[in-house]
Design an enzyme around this catalytic site. Structure first.
Site, PDB file in Angstrom:
ATOM      1  N   CYS A 249     -28.896   2.278 -27.194  1.00  0.00           N
ATOM      2  CA  CYS A 249     -29.162   1.504 -28.409  1.00  0.00           C
ATOM      3  C   CYS A 249     -28.958   2.347 -29.666  1.00  0.00           C
ATOM      4  CB  CYS A 249     -30.597   0.980 -28.355  1.00  0.00           C
ATOM      5  SG  CYS A 249     -31.077   0.016 -29.796  1.00  0.00           S
TER       6      CYS A 249
ATOM      7  N   HIS B 234     -38.531  -3.505 -36.288  1.00  0.00           N
ATOM      8  CA  HIS B 234     -38.705  -2.060 -36.482  1.00  0.00           C
ATOM      9  C   HIS B 234     -39.828  -1.625 -37.421  1.00  0.00           C
ATOM     10  CE1 HIS B 234     -35.144  -2.131 -34.126  1.00  0.00           C
ATOM     11  NE2 HIS B 234     -34.376  -2.539 -35.113  1.00  0.00           N
TER      12      HIS B 234
ATOM     13  N   GLU C 281     -16.547  -0.976 -28.756  1.00  0.00           N
ATOM     14  CA  GLU C 281     -17.117  -0.550 -27.483  1.00  0.00           C
ATOM     15  C   GLU C 281     -18.021  -1.644 -26.927  1.00  0.00           C
ATOM     16  OE1 GLU C 281     -17.326   4.291 -28.035  1.00  0.00           O
ATOM     17  OE2 GLU C 281     -19.021   3.107 -28.776  1.00  0.00           O
TER      18      GLU C 281
END
Length: 343
Positions: free
Chosen positions: A331, A214, A93
């Site tokens: 995301c 993160h 994708e």
């Protein structure tokens, strides 16, 4: 029937080899590149400044290799997700994201991903294959909105620097005068920090870099990203500090904000210390819920406080707008596991 080789995705040097194979002079490689990358033809027969007989020889063994998306979905916010075939039973994708002043394409580099990040659907899918330069570039060249593109980000399915040879072919074609002739400033490559590929990227590319971080704490990052064990964030950041990001090339750090996990001001303080000395940007990203993962996104007030703390510390920080969540295009939401039955 002999499988034909794709010309789309070949560098100028590779096209010179093709020219030699069919008895064309070396300068014909530049002619072919013009047809493929500037005029964006889909058939070799359209190369009208190459002799008909030579075109026939080319067609015996080669094809352009540009093919349209298999399907698409359009979000209520205008984001469009495209599905492309990438070999028998394989799909990837890509996501077209238009805004008022730019149009960005989020490109995939692998079918699935090896990195298995807790918060990412692509990682849950597992790894199937690296994409070829042809399959990566086709997402760009065959995009219906190709002419409107202003930016390309390698933030789709897969880890780009785990497919570094094909990535570098694509980056060359995108930025070289014989190819798309894009400025490297229009291209961003995202990575979890694959050290070998990152070192090559830092030494050879002028494109922007985005690092998936993160958490500033090793054990917490490890719980989110198993690759922390192989590629510790501290080592990745120490490597980045050896290179110059004070001019046109930028580095940013991606930080998905999870409720009651990594959204405290203590985290913001640790992050500012970790990134000290790097002229960079931190992008705060809302977590997009995916099946069978109990994480939750932080609330906007906490994200704003986190952002304001970092900005006050001299670390440029923004909250990235979410796009395409309703079509699983945001995301961390890309996955083609559901498509493998449609061969």
């Amino acid at each position: 029937m002999v499988d034909k080789r794709q010309l789309l995705g070949m560098t100028l040097e590779e096209l010179k080899g093709v020219a030699s194979e069919v008895g064309l002079p070396a300068y014909a490689a530049k002619q072919m590149a013009d047809w493929i990358y500037k005029k964006k033809i889909t058939r070799i027969s359209e190369m009208t400044n190459i002799a008909v007989a030579k075109r026939a020889l080319l067609e015996d063994s080669f094809e352009i290799g540009a093919y349209p998306p298999s399907e698409y979905q359009k979000s209520k916010d205008g984001t469009i997700k495209y599905l492309y075939a990438a070999g028998p039973g394989r799909f990837v994708e890509s996501v077209y994201i238009p805004t008022d002043d730019r149009a960005t394409l989020c490109v995939s580099s692998q079918v699935g991903c090896k990195m298995n990040c807790l918060f990412c659907m692509t990682g849950k899918q597992g790894f199937t294959a690296n994409l070829t330069a042809n399959q990566i570039l086709n997402q760009i060249q065959s995009l219906p909105e190709n002419d409107s593109l202003t930016n390309i980000v390698f933030m789709g399915m897969g880890e780009p620097l785990d497919n570094v040879d094909e990535l570098f072919k694509v980056l060359e074609i995108l930025t070289a005068p014989y190819g798309y002739a894009w400025s490297p400033k229009r291209i961003t490559v995202s990575t979890i920090g694959v050290t070998k590929g990152l070192k090559r990227f830092l030494e050879e590319s002028e494109c922007h870099l985005a690092v998936s971080l993160h958490s500033p704490y090793p054990m917490e990052r490890l719980s989110l990203m198993p690759v922390e064990k192989a590629f510790p964030a501290r080592e990745v950041i120490d490597l980045i500090k050896q290179y110059d990001f004070s001019h046109q090339r930028r580095v940013s750090f991606e930080y998905i904000v999870f409720k009651n996990l990594n959204d405290s001001l203590k985290h913001a303080e640790a992050l500012s210390c970790l990134l000290g000395g790097i002229p960079c940007r931190v992008n705060l990203i809302r977590f997009h819920a995916i099946p069978n993962v109990s994480l939750e996104t932080s609330d906007i007030a906490k994200m704003e406080a986190f952002r304001d703390f970092l900005n006050a510390k001299g670390v440029v920080c923004t909250i990235r707008a979410s796009r395409g969540e309703d079509i699983f295009a945001a995301c961390g939401m890309l996955s083609t596991a559901k498509n493998v039955t449609f061969v």
